[in-house]
Design a protein around this motif. Structure first.
Motif, short mmCIF file in Angstrom:
data_model
loop_
_atom_site.label_atom_id
_atom_site.label_comp_id
_atom_site.label_asym_id
_atom_site.label_seq_id
_atom_site.Cartn_x
_atom_site.Cartn_y
_atom_site.Cartn_z
N MET A 8 16.12 5.14 70.95
CA MET A 8 16.19 6.48 71.54
C MET A 8 16.91 7.39 70.56
O MET A 8 17.85 6.98 69.90
CB MET A 8 16.91 6.43 72.88
CG MET A 8 17.05 7.80 73.51
SD MET A 8 17.98 7.82 75.07
CE MET A 8 16.82 7.04 76.15
N ILE A 9 16.45 8.64 70.53
CA ILE A 9 17.11 9.65 69.74
C ILE A 9 17.37 10.86 70.63
O ILE A 9 16.51 11.24 71.43
CB ILE A 9 16.30 10.04 68.49
CG1 ILE A 9 17.12 10.94 67.60
CG2 ILE A 9 14.98 10.68 68.86
CD1 ILE A 9 16.61 10.99 66.18
N THR A 10 18.58 11.41 70.53
CA THR A 10 18.94 12.57 71.34
C THR A 10 19.13 13.76 70.42
O THR A 10 19.84 13.67 69.42
CB THR A 10 20.21 12.30 72.15
OG1 THR A 10 19.96 11.21 73.03
CG2 THR A 10 20.62 13.52 72.97
N CYS A 11 18.49 14.85 70.79
CA CYS A 11 18.63 16.10 70.07
C CYS A 11 19.65 16.95 70.81
O CYS A 11 19.53 17.16 72.01
CB CYS A 11 17.28 16.82 70.00
SG CYS A 11 17.34 18.35 69.04
N VAL A 12 20.65 17.41 70.07
CA VAL A 12 21.66 18.31 70.60
C VAL A 12 21.44 19.65 69.93
O VAL A 12 21.43 19.74 68.71
CB VAL A 12 23.09 17.80 70.31
CG1 VAL A 12 24.13 18.76 70.84
CG2 VAL A 12 23.29 16.40 70.86
N SER A 50 11.86 7.91 70.27
CA SER A 50 12.01 7.70 68.83
C SER A 50 11.89 9.03 68.10
O SER A 50 11.44 10.02 68.68
CB SER A 50 10.91 6.75 68.33
OG SER A 50 9.64 7.37 68.47
N LEU A 51 12.25 9.02 66.82
CA LEU A 51 12.07 10.21 66.01
C LEU A 51 10.59 10.55 65.88
O LEU A 51 10.21 11.72 65.90
CB LEU A 51 12.71 10.03 64.63
CG LEU A 51 12.72 11.26 63.74
CD1 LEU A 51 13.40 12.45 64.41
CD2 LEU A 51 13.38 10.94 62.41
N ALA A 52 9.74 9.53 65.82
CA ALA A 52 8.29 9.77 65.74
C ALA A 52 7.79 10.48 67.00
O ALA A 52 6.96 11.40 66.91
CB ALA A 52 7.55 8.45 65.54
N ALA A 53 8.29 10.09 68.17
CA ALA A 53 7.89 10.76 69.41
C ALA A 53 8.37 12.21 69.42
O ALA A 53 7.66 13.11 69.86
CB ALA A 53 8.44 10.01 70.62
N TYR A 54 9.58 12.44 68.92
CA TYR A 54 10.09 13.81 68.81
C TYR A 54 9.22 14.63 67.87
O TYR A 54 8.88 15.77 68.17
CB TYR A 54 11.55 13.81 68.33
CG TYR A 54 12.03 15.19 67.99
CD1 TYR A 54 12.43 16.06 68.99
CD2 TYR A 54 12.06 15.63 66.67
CE1 TYR A 54 12.86 17.35 68.69
CE2 TYR A 54 12.48 16.91 66.37
CZ TYR A 54 12.87 17.77 67.38
OH TYR A 54 13.26 19.04 67.07
N THR A 109 21.06 18.92 65.97
CA THR A 109 21.64 17.69 65.45
C THR A 109 21.00 16.53 66.21
O THR A 109 20.75 16.63 67.41
CB THR A 109 23.17 17.66 65.70
OG1 THR A 109 23.75 18.83 65.13
CG2 THR A 109 23.81 16.42 65.10
N PHE A 110 20.73 15.44 65.51
CA PHE A 110 20.14 14.27 66.14
C PHE A 110 21.18 13.16 66.21
O PHE A 110 21.83 12.84 65.23
CB PHE A 110 18.91 13.79 65.36
CG PHE A 110 17.82 14.81 65.39
CD1 PHE A 110 16.92 14.85 66.44
CD2 PHE A 110 17.70 15.74 64.38
CE1 PHE A 110 15.93 15.81 66.50
CE2 PHE A 110 16.71 16.70 64.42
CZ PHE A 110 15.82 16.73 65.47
N LEU A 111 21.31 12.59 67.40
CA LEU A 111 22.29 11.53 67.64
C LEU A 111 21.61 10.33 68.26
O LEU A 111 20.57 10.44 68.91
CB LEU A 111 23.39 12.05 68.58
CG LEU A 111 24.14 13.30 68.11
CD1 LEU A 111 25.06 13.80 69.21
CD2 LEU A 111 24.91 13.02 66.84
#
Length: 104
Positions: free
Chosen positions: A1-5, A58-62, A94-96
């Motif tokens: 999982m990747i979270t975008c802030v 994922s980053l790919a999904a984002y 920012t990606f966390l």
């Protein structure tokens, strides 16, 4: 999982426009496979800061979601709210990677 802030500097006189912009983006993230954790708006202290958090598997999904910017009519409409109202002065992404309880 990747979270975008996303950290925003907003025009406090245009908070209603920002809320309309935010509600639209929450819908779009959810519709395109993300999980929106909400927008966090000024309450006390600095009145020109806001934050949004949303996650994709994922980053790919984002990146798939991001590929719709500027082309999908719903994305263009959401950006138009920001651009025409001037509610956002600037923003930074920012990606966390979350570390959650009971996760390995």
């Amino acid at each position: 999982m990747i979270t975008c802030v996303v950290d925003y500097v907003i025009d406090p006189a245009k908070i209603e426009d920002f809320e309309r912009f935010a509600r639209r983006w929450m819908e779009l993230v959810e519709r395109h496979g993300g999980i929106h954790h909400g927008y966090f708006l000024p309450a006390e202290g600095a009145s020109d800061e806001a934050r949004a958090l949303f996650s994709f598997e994922s980053l790919a999904a984002y990146e798939e979601y991001r590929s719709l910017f500027g082309t999908d009519p719903d994305f263009v409409e959401a950006d138009r709210i920001r651009d025409e109202s001037g509610c956002v002065i600037r923003y930074r992404r920012t990606f966390l990677r979350p570390l959650l309880p009971d996760s390995d």
